[in-house]
Scaffold this motif. Structure first.
Motif, mmCIF file in Angstrom:
data_model
loop_
_atom_site.group_PDB
_atom_site.id
_atom_site.type_symbol
_atom_site.label_atom_id
_atom_site.label_comp_id
_atom_site.label_asym_id
_atom_site.label_seq_id
_atom_site.Cartn_x
_atom_site.Cartn_y
_atom_site.Cartn_z
ATOM 1 N N ASP A 169 0.816 -1.222 0.000
ATOM 2 C CA ASP A 169 0.000 0.000 0.000
ATOM 3 C C ASP A 169 0.847 1.269 0.000
ATOM 4 O OD1 ASP A 169 -2.352 -1.445 -0.022
ATOM 5 O OD2 ASP A 169 -2.580 -1.422 2.154
ATOM 6 N N THR A 170 2.105 1.160 0.409
ATOM 7 C CA THR A 170 2.975 2.342 0.407
ATOM 8 C C THR A 170 3.529 2.646 -0.985
ATOM 9 O OG1 THR A 170 5.034 1.131 0.903
ATOM 10 C CG2 THR A 170 3.652 1.811 2.771
ATOM 11 N N LEU A 171 3.315 1.726 -1.924
ATOM 12 C CA LEU A 171 3.763 1.912 -3.311
ATOM 13 C C LEU A 171 2.573 1.684 -4.244
ATOM 14 C CD1 LEU A 171 7.125 -0.059 -3.061
ATOM 15 C CD2 LEU A 171 6.868 2.426 -3.190
ATOM 16 N N PRO A 172 1.586 2.583 -4.220
ATOM 17 C CA PRO A 172 0.351 2.354 -4.977
ATOM 18 C C PRO A 172 0.563 2.267 -6.486
ATOM 19 C CG PRO A 172 0.455 4.611 -4.165
ATOM 20 C CD PRO A 172 1.561 3.867 -3.492
ATOM 21 N N MET A 173 1.627 2.888 -7.007
ATOM 22 C CA MET A 173 1.870 2.806 -8.445
ATOM 23 C C MET A 173 2.169 1.374 -8.879
ATOM 24 S SD MET A 173 4.792 3.270 -6.745
ATOM 25 C CE MET A 173 4.911 5.026 -6.439
ATOM 26 N N LEU A 177 -2.551 -2.957 -27.902
ATOM 27 C CA LEU A 177 -2.721 -2.423 -26.558
ATOM 28 C C LEU A 177 -1.794 -3.221 -25.646
ATOM 29 C CD1 LEU A 177 -4.646 -0.338 -25.074
ATOM 30 C CD2 LEU A 177 -5.885 -2.360 -24.280
ATOM 31 N N TYR A 178 -0.909 -2.518 -24.959
ATOM 32 C CA TYR A 178 0.060 -3.153 -24.068
ATOM 33 C C TYR A 178 -0.325 -2.907 -22.614
ATOM 34 C CZ TYR A 178 3.534 -4.051 -27.747
ATOM 35 O OH TYR A 178 4.198 -4.519 -28.858
ATOM 36 N N ALA A 179 0.019 -3.864 -21.749
ATOM 37 C CA ALA A 179 -0.144 -3.692 -20.307
ATOM 38 C C ALA A 179 1.126 -4.169 -19.622
ATOM 39 C CB ALA A 179 -1.350 -4.470 -19.800
ATOM 40 N N MET A 180 1.596 -3.385 -18.649
ATOM 41 C CA MET A 180 2.838 -3.700 -17.938
ATOM 42 C C MET A 180 2.631 -3.534 -16.440
ATOM 43 S SD MET A 180 6.455 -1.599 -18.091
ATOM 44 C CE MET A 180 6.800 -2.075 -19.777
ATOM 45 N N ALA A 181 3.207 -4.438 -15.647
ATOM 46 C CA ALA A 181 3.149 -4.330 -14.193
ATOM 47 C C ALA A 181 4.432 -4.893 -13.595
ATOM 48 C CB ALA A 181 1.934 -5.084 -13.638
ATOM 49 N N THR A 182 4.741 -4.431 -12.386
ATOM 50 C CA THR A 182 5.910 -4.937 -11.668
ATOM 51 C C THR A 182 5.660 -4.892 -10.173
ATOM 52 O OG1 THR A 182 8.292 -4.661 -11.289
ATOM 53 C CG2 THR A 182 7.017 -2.649 -11.658
ATOM 54 N N ASP A 183 6.271 -5.845 -9.457
ATOM 55 C CA ASP A 183 6.204 -5.858 -7.995
ATOM 56 C C ASP A 183 7.582 -5.661 -7.370
ATOM 57 O OD1 ASP A 183 7.427 -8.229 -8.542
ATOM 58 O OD2 ASP A 183 5.996 -9.509 -7.478
ATOM 59 N N ARG A 184 8.550 -5.230 -8.169
ATOM 60 C CA ARG A 184 9.955 -5.028 -7.804
ATOM 61 C C ARG A 184 10.785 -6.271 -8.051
ATOM 62 N NH1 ARG A 184 10.066 -3.042 -1.747
ATOM 63 N NH2 ARG A 184 8.558 -4.737 -1.573
ATOM 64 N N PHE A 185 10.206 -7.464 -7.897
ATOM 65 C CA PHE A 185 10.938 -8.706 -8.100
ATOM 66 C C PHE A 185 10.733 -9.254 -9.506
ATOM 67 C CE2 PHE A 185 9.706 -8.447 -3.620
ATOM 68 C CZ PHE A 185 10.945 -8.519 -3.005
ATOM 69 N N ARG A 186 9.612 -8.857 -10.127
ATOM 70 C CA ARG A 186 9.254 -9.357 -11.460
ATOM 71 C C ARG A 186 8.649 -8.222 -12.279
ATOM 72 N NH1 ARG A 186 4.936 -13.556 -9.631
ATOM 73 N NH2 ARG A 186 4.398 -11.695 -8.467
ATOM 74 N N ILE A 187 8.705 -8.391 -13.578
ATOM 75 C CA ILE A 187 8.012 -7.495 -14.512
ATOM 76 C C ILE A 187 7.243 -8.378 -15.481
ATOM 77 C CG2 ILE A 187 8.258 -5.737 -16.319
ATOM 78 C CD1 ILE A 187 10.976 -5.015 -15.060
ATOM 79 N N GLY A 188 6.014 -7.984 -15.802
ATOM 80 C CA GLY A 188 5.235 -8.697 -16.809
ATOM 81 C C GLY A 188 4.637 -7.722 -17.800
ATOM 82 N N GLU A 227 16.859 -3.329 -4.327
ATOM 83 C CA GLU A 227 17.739 -3.084 -5.469
ATOM 84 C C GLU A 227 16.934 -2.959 -6.761
ATOM 85 O OE1 GLU A 227 20.637 -6.134 -5.515
ATOM 86 O OE2 GLU A 227 21.757 -5.345 -3.809
ATOM 87 N N MET A 228 15.924 -3.828 -6.925
ATOM 88 C CA MET A 228 15.077 -3.757 -8.108
ATOM 89 C C MET A 228 14.304 -2.439 -8.099
ATOM 90 S SD MET A 228 14.169 -5.403 -10.867
ATOM 91 C CE MET A 228 12.969 -6.389 -11.743
ATOM 92 N N LEU A 229 13.825 -2.053 -6.921
ATOM 93 C CA LEU A 229 13.084 -0.817 -6.787
ATOM 94 C C LEU A 229 13.958 0.364 -7.199
ATOM 95 C CD1 LEU A 229 10.329 0.265 -5.730
ATOM 96 C CD2 LEU A 229 11.436 0.613 -3.532
ATOM 97 N N GLU A 230 15.208 0.353 -6.768
ATOM 98 C CA GLU A 230 16.126 1.430 -7.127
ATOM 99 C C GLU A 230 16.363 1.459 -8.634
ATOM 100 O OE1 GLU A 230 20.717 2.895 -6.159
ATOM 101 O OE2 GLU A 230 19.825 1.191 -5.103
ATOM 102 N N ALA A 231 16.497 0.258 -9.237
ATOM 103 C CA ALA A 231 16.706 0.183 -10.675
ATOM 104 C C ALA A 231 15.504 0.715 -11.443
ATOM 105 C CB ALA A 231 16.992 -1.256 -11.091
ATOM 106 N N LEU A 232 14.304 0.534 -10.852
ATOM 107 C CA LEU A 232 13.078 0.999 -11.499
ATOM 108 C C LEU A 232 12.889 2.511 -11.323
ATOM 109 C CD1 LEU A 232 10.635 -1.839 -10.396
ATOM 110 C CD2 LEU A 232 11.584 -1.510 -12.662
ATOM 111 N N GLY A 233 13.689 3.102 -10.456
ATOM 112 C CA GLY A 233 13.571 4.542 -10.234
ATOM 113 C C GLY A 233 12.474 4.919 -9.284
ATOM 114 N N VAL A 234 12.090 3.993 -8.384
ATOM 115 C CA VAL A 234 11.017 4.249 -7.414
ATOM 116 C C VAL A 234 11.639 4.489 -6.055
ATOM 117 C CG1 VAL A 234 8.993 3.304 -6.261
ATOM 118 C CG2 VAL A 234 9.388 2.828 -8.680
ATOM 119 N N THR A 235 11.171 5.524 -5.375
ATOM 120 C CA THR A 235 11.621 5.813 -4.022
ATOM 121 C C THR A 235 10.536 5.435 -3.037
ATOM 122 O OG1 THR A 235 12.957 7.668 -4.809
ATOM 123 C CG2 THR A 235 12.472 7.585 -2.458
ATOM 124 N N ALA A 236 10.870 4.559 -2.101
ATOM 125 C CA ALA A 236 9.864 4.093 -1.131
ATOM 126 C C ALA A 236 9.564 5.208 -0.127
ATOM 127 C CB ALA A 236 10.395 2.861 -0.392
#
Length: 208
Positions: free
Chosen positions: A25-29, A42-53, A199-208
């Protein structure tokens, strides 16, 4: 802008993408899928920091549509969309009216229309991470993958006969690329350190 697309293909694209969304919940994006138009798909993309689909579905037709449109759709809205049109027959078309604030979905022969409001979050830039350096179908070194996370890639298949291809990077401890035919590509981080999510979060450019 208006898109006509197979409703089963649309729902499969969205629901098989949010398999890889987060639940923090602290990372709603990360609870959203980025839905966008690229070419005639039409493309759809999601990630949980450990995986990308990433999933895609091709339009049947489109009016006044150009590449570049994109919104964030929350996983709950995707679940509601699936529930609303669960009984629709294969081959039935959906009409999507899309703009910067969201999209309205209507299905041929179905009384229910859905208005999906875009979420106002900044989605991480992950496209560059999908360019894995290497094309090895066997590991170049010992690689340990989380079996529960890996199982979700099997769920992303649209048919039980669709093969899952795994490509390992040249460097150890880098994301492993997974593709399914021409409609899905994803990444999974190998298991190594307790802070791999950060580390994945940092690579994605997301700040917790």
């Amino acid at each position: 802008m208006q898109i006509r697309v197979d409703v089963k293909g649309l729902i499969a694209t969205l629901k098989n993408t949010v398999l890889f969304a987060g639940d923090d919940d602290t990372l709603p994006m990360l609870q959203c899928a980025r839905v966008e138009i690229i070419g005639d798909h039409l493309y759809a993309m999601a990630t949980d920091r450990f995986r990308i689909g990433v999933n895609r579905v091709q339009f049947k037709s489109a009016t006044n549509v150009s590449s570049g449109w994109a919104i964030l759709v929350h996983r709950d809205d995707i679940g509601a969309l699936e529930a609303a049109y669960k009984g629709v027959k294969r081959g039935t078309l959906a009409t999507l009216e899309v703009n910067d604030t969201g999209m309205r979905v209507g299905v041929d022969g179905h009384a229910v229309e859905m208005n999906i409001v875009a979420r106002d979050y900044q989605f991480p830039k992950v496209a560059q991470l999908l360019q894995v350096s290497g094309a090895h179908t066997v590991p170049t070194a010992s690689t340990i993958l989380n079996s529960e996370y890996l199982a979700d890639f099997k769920k992303a298949r649209r048919s039980t006969g669709d093969m899952v291809e795994v490509t390992f990077p040249d460097e150890t401890n880098k994301p492993v690329r997974i593709t399914i035919r021409d409609y899905f590509v994803g990444l999974i981080m190998p298991v190594r350190l307790s802070n791999q999510g950060e580390e994945m979060l940092e690579a994605l450019g997301v700040t917790a």
